[in-house]
Scaffold this motif. Structure first.
Motif, PDB file in Angstrom:
ATOM      1  N   ASP A 123      47.348 -26.865 -17.485  1.00  0.00           N
ATOM      2  CA  ASP A 123      46.411 -27.372 -16.478  1.00  0.00           C
ATOM      3  C   ASP A 123      46.973 -27.203 -15.070  1.00  0.00           C
ATOM      4  OD1 ASP A 123      44.742 -28.078 -18.535  1.00  0.00           O
ATOM      5  OD2 ASP A 123      45.276 -30.202 -18.530  1.00  0.00           O
ATOM      6  N   LEU A 124      48.256 -27.486 -14.915  1.00  0.00           N
ATOM      7  CA  LEU A 124      48.878 -27.384 -13.600  1.00  0.00           C
ATOM      8  C   LEU A 124      48.952 -25.930 -13.128  1.00  0.00           C
ATOM      9  CD1 LEU A 124      50.250 -29.040 -11.363  1.00  0.00           C
ATOM     10  CD2 LEU A 124      52.432 -28.687 -12.546  1.00  0.00           C
ATOM     11  N   SER A 125      49.151 -25.005 -14.062  1.00  0.00           N
ATOM     12  CA  SER A 125      49.271 -23.589 -13.696  1.00  0.00           C
ATOM     13  C   SER A 125      47.974 -23.021 -13.139  1.00  0.00           C
ATOM     14  CB  SER A 125      49.718 -22.770 -14.912  1.00  0.00           C
ATOM     15  OG  SER A 125      48.685 -22.685 -15.888  1.00  0.00           O
ATOM     16  N   THR A 126      46.844 -23.683 -13.402  1.00  0.00           N
ATOM     17  CA  THR A 126      45.564 -23.184 -12.886  1.00  0.00           C
ATOM     18  C   THR A 126      45.505 -23.247 -11.368  1.00  0.00           C
ATOM     19  OG1 THR A 126      44.518 -25.373 -13.085  1.00  0.00           O
ATOM     20  CG2 THR A 126      44.338 -23.898 -14.983  1.00  0.00           C
ATOM     21  N   VAL A 138      60.883 -26.655 -16.234  1.00  0.00           N
ATOM     22  CA  VAL A 138      61.377 -27.188 -14.966  1.00  0.00           C
ATOM     23  C   VAL A 138      60.877 -28.604 -14.718  1.00  0.00           C
ATOM     24  CG1 VAL A 138      61.328 -26.881 -12.464  1.00  0.00           C
ATOM     25  CG2 VAL A 138      61.647 -24.911 -13.956  1.00  0.00           C
ATOM     26  N   ASP A 139      59.580 -28.824 -14.949  1.00  0.00           N
ATOM     27  CA  ASP A 139      58.991 -30.142 -14.686  1.00  0.00           C
ATOM     28  C   ASP A 139      58.914 -31.014 -15.936  1.00  0.00           C
ATOM     29  OD1 ASP A 139      58.518 -29.795 -11.919  1.00  0.00           O
ATOM     30  OD2 ASP A 139      56.812 -28.519 -12.371  1.00  0.00           O
ATOM     31  N   HIS A 140      59.347 -30.462 -17.077  1.00  0.00           N
ATOM     32  CA  HIS A 140      59.431 -31.223 -18.336  1.00  0.00           C
ATOM     33  C   HIS A 140      58.067 -31.815 -18.722  1.00  0.00           C
ATOM     34  CE1 HIS A 140      63.736 -30.762 -17.947  1.00  0.00           C
ATOM     35  NE2 HIS A 140      63.697 -31.322 -16.750  1.00  0.00           N
ATOM     36  N   LEU A 141      57.031 -30.957 -18.679  1.00  0.00           N
ATOM     37  CA  LEU A 141      55.695 -31.362 -19.086  1.00  0.00           C
ATOM     38  C   LEU A 141      55.364 -30.734 -20.422  1.00  0.00           C
ATOM     39  CD1 LEU A 141      53.807 -30.899 -15.689  1.00  0.00           C
ATOM     40  CD2 LEU A 141      54.749 -33.014 -16.634  1.00  0.00           C
ATOM     41  N   ASP A 142      54.385 -31.315 -21.145  1.00  0.00           N
ATOM     42  CA  ASP A 142      53.965 -30.696 -22.398  1.00  0.00           C
ATOM     43  C   ASP A 142      53.102 -29.478 -22.096  1.00  0.00           C
ATOM     44  OD1 ASP A 142      51.265 -31.513 -21.949  1.00  0.00           O
ATOM     45  OD2 ASP A 142      51.676 -33.445 -22.869  1.00  0.00           O
ATOM     46  N   GLY A 200      59.566 -32.032  -7.643  1.00  0.00           N
ATOM     47  CA  GLY A 200      58.501 -32.922  -8.077  1.00  0.00           C
ATOM     48  C   GLY A 200      57.161 -32.228  -8.176  1.00  0.00           C
ATOM     49  N   ILE A 201      56.193 -32.940  -8.754  1.00  0.00           N
ATOM     50  CA  ILE A 201      54.873 -32.376  -9.015  1.00  0.00           C
ATOM     51  C   ILE A 201      54.131 -32.038  -7.721  1.00  0.00           C
ATOM     52  CG2 ILE A 201      52.601 -32.819 -10.021  1.00  0.00           C
ATOM     53  CD1 ILE A 201      54.704 -32.298 -12.069  1.00  0.00           C
ATOM     54  N   PHE A 259      54.980 -21.731 -19.084  1.00  0.00           N
ATOM     55  CA  PHE A 259      56.247 -21.947 -19.786  1.00  0.00           C
ATOM     56  C   PHE A 259      57.332 -22.401 -18.810  1.00  0.00           C
ATOM     57  CE2 PHE A 259      60.197 -20.592 -21.869  1.00  0.00           C
ATOM     58  CZ  PHE A 259      60.018 -21.147 -23.126  1.00  0.00           C
ATOM     59  N   TYR A 260      57.347 -21.808 -17.617  1.00  0.00           N
ATOM     60  CA  TYR A 260      58.307 -22.206 -16.585  1.00  0.00           C
ATOM     61  C   TYR A 260      58.123 -23.665 -16.200  1.00  0.00           C
ATOM     62  CZ  TYR A 260      60.309 -22.571 -11.870  1.00  0.00           C
ATOM     63  OH  TYR A 260      60.995 -22.988 -10.757  1.00  0.00           O
TER      64      TYR A 260
END
Length: 501
Positions: free
Chosen positions: A335-338, A325-329, A386-387, A320-321
């Motif tokens: 996927d990124l949180s993994t 913050v990164d404005h992703l769906d 950034g990512i 959720f964060y």
């Protein structure tokens, strides 16, 4: 005569006992992986339960906590939000979902270890996995049945939290029965990666359906853990003596637990409960008060309370964060949180390896906690750049945050549950594990709740809260660290070492 296949040639090099140990290690790894797999969907789905687009009267009317609601006969048809979580206080409502699960988990854990010592682990764990599958899927059925009642989702979370307490004391006790002290930190560090593997798989499975049909994000993990519960019933072997293995006797008994015997202990007799099993043989089960008197249990329990607060705040709020913050769906954020869990795998293994080398569990935890605090601050300040930066910081945070949490819940719990004061009584392991993890689960309940309450005032404040919690975890280890480095410290591995037969 044809030569044996390479795989078979490799297998026959191992003894039957080694093969059974490997089988139990892999089986319990898979079993507990599904526990974490079924916990992860709620953090992925949060971004879908609420978003910034307003809902319409045509789609939904009278959303006050879902009581007396009216809606269409099909699932909620807006692409954004699911009542009652579409309100302005959505962070508090989503935090309540986390808190209800984790609070029930914390309360149930204290009872679970005591029950687990008194019933067969295979039956107890199977029951927990089947019912956990039921309640996980029940939450997802709210989507298909078009349910918008807050209390329905809270009840599903509470019931799931209670039955999930059957998992951890059971698998740790089983591993403790099969594996001795040698290289315990490394073995359990690798084995404990099931938590991160489960989180990763849960994120990927939930993320696959979160945007199209979030109900399946719960139903599919529920089915998976239920199926593994059936496998548990068919294949789990609780103790080597169940196979009637010919081990050397100890303490004048006919079979040998692989934990072996210890020096004479100090636990008073009135803290020991004798359970009579088959053949009339008495098996001692330690009381709750007796387990608290084991040196190090209270300190490590309080340390884990704050360490788990940090870990579970990431577990439940990180996707959720990232969306904010990164404005992703929701799918991309999941996927990124993994990557946090990928770092967690390395953190658990590294903590186990260092503690085996130093022979000092508390000092190992303290080193990682010391570095975790500034890392959390860096993450809060530069993750918005950034990512790429987010990816690097997620992995580093995963290593430092998960390392102490992993070590305390596995190797430390097993060390204390087989402490010399227990005189080789393996029946205490489940209770000690439950006390340590149950206390930690209080922090796990508080962390996501506090994050939901604090985040409306800025995400930086959430990270300040995590840094303070990390510092508190370190403080509770100071006395143990001093004793580890003194000549008479009772917590060092050398002083809890036992004889290998």
């Amino acid at each position: 005569m044809a030569p044996l296949p390479p795989g078979i040639s490799c297998l026959i090099r191992f003894s039957q006992d080694q093969l059974y140990r490997a089988f139990i290690l892999v089986l319990t790894f898979l079993l507990y992986t599904t526990f974490h797999l079924s916990r992860k969907p709620i953090s992925i789905v949060k971004g879908e339960l609420h978003c910034s687009q307003p809902t319409t009267e045509k789609t939904y009317r009278n959303t006050e906590y879902g009581i007396g609601t009216e809606s269409s006969t099909r699932p909620y048809e807006t692409s954004c939000g699911w009542p009652p979580f579409d309100k302005n206080n959505y962070k508090q409502l989503l935090g309540a979902l986390d808190y209800s699960f984790l609070c029930a988990y914390a309360i149930g854990m204290y009872l679970s270890g005591i029950i687990g010592e008194r019933v067969p682990i295979r039956y107890y764990l199977t029951f927990g996995m089947l019912t956990s599958g039921l309640f996980t899927a029940l939450f997802g059925l709210g989507y298909f049945c078009n349910i918008h009642n807050l209390w329905f989702y809270l009840a599903a979370q509470i019931l799931n939290g209670l039955v999930q307490t059957t998992g951890w004391p059971s698998v740790v006790t089983c591993i403790g029965n099969w594996f001795g002290k040698e290289r315990r930190g490394l073995i359990m560090g690798i084995w404990n990666s099931h938590t991160s593997v489960g989180n990763i798989l849960g994120s990927l499975i939930a993320g696959y359906w979160v945007s199209s049909c979030w109900g399946l994000s719960f139903v599919v993990p529920g089915i998976i853990i239920a199926v593994m519960g059936i496998i548990c019933f068919l294949f789990l072997i609780e103790h080597p003596r169940d196979l009637k293995c010919n081990f050397k006797p100890y303490n004048n008994s006919e079979t040998e637990c692989l934990l072996h015997n210890y020096e004479n202990g100090v636990i008073p007799a009135n803290h020991i409960i004798v359970l009579h099993g088959e053949g009339g043989n008495g098996v001692s089960a330690i009381s709750f008060l007796g387990a608290l008197k084991i040196p190090g249990v209270v300190e490590f329990s309080l340390c884990l309370l704050f360490a788990k607060l940090v870990n579970y705040t990431f577990l439940f709020w990180l996707p959720f964060y990232i969306t904010k913050v990164d404005h992703l769906d929701a799918k991309k954020a999941g996927d990124l949180s993994t990557l946090f869990d990928v770092g967690g795998i390395f953190g658990g293994i590294l903590a186990g390896l260092i503690s085996d080398k130093l022979h000092k569990r508390a000092s190992t935890c303290a080193i990682m906690l010391l570095f975790a605090a500034p890392t959390l601050y860096m993450f809060s300040t530069i993750s918005k750049m950034g990512i790429v930066v987010t990816v690097v910081m997620l992995i580093i945070c995963g290593i430092l945050v998960n390392g102490p949490y992993s070590l305390i819940t596995t190797a430390v719990s097993a060390d204390l549950g087989t402490h010399k004061s227990l005189k080789g009584n393996a029946k205490a392991l489940s209770t000690v594990t439950a006390i340590i993890d149950g206390t930690g689960s209080v922090g796990a309940a508080l962390g996501p709740l506090l994050a939901g309450l604090i985040s409306p005032y800025g995400w930086n404040n959430v990270f300040y809260m995590l840094i303070v919690a990390d510092a508190c975890a370190l403080v509770f280890l100071l006395r143990l660290i001093r004793k580890e480095w003194s000549s008479d410290g009772p917590i060092t591995m050398q002083q809890t070492q036992y004889k290998e037969h």
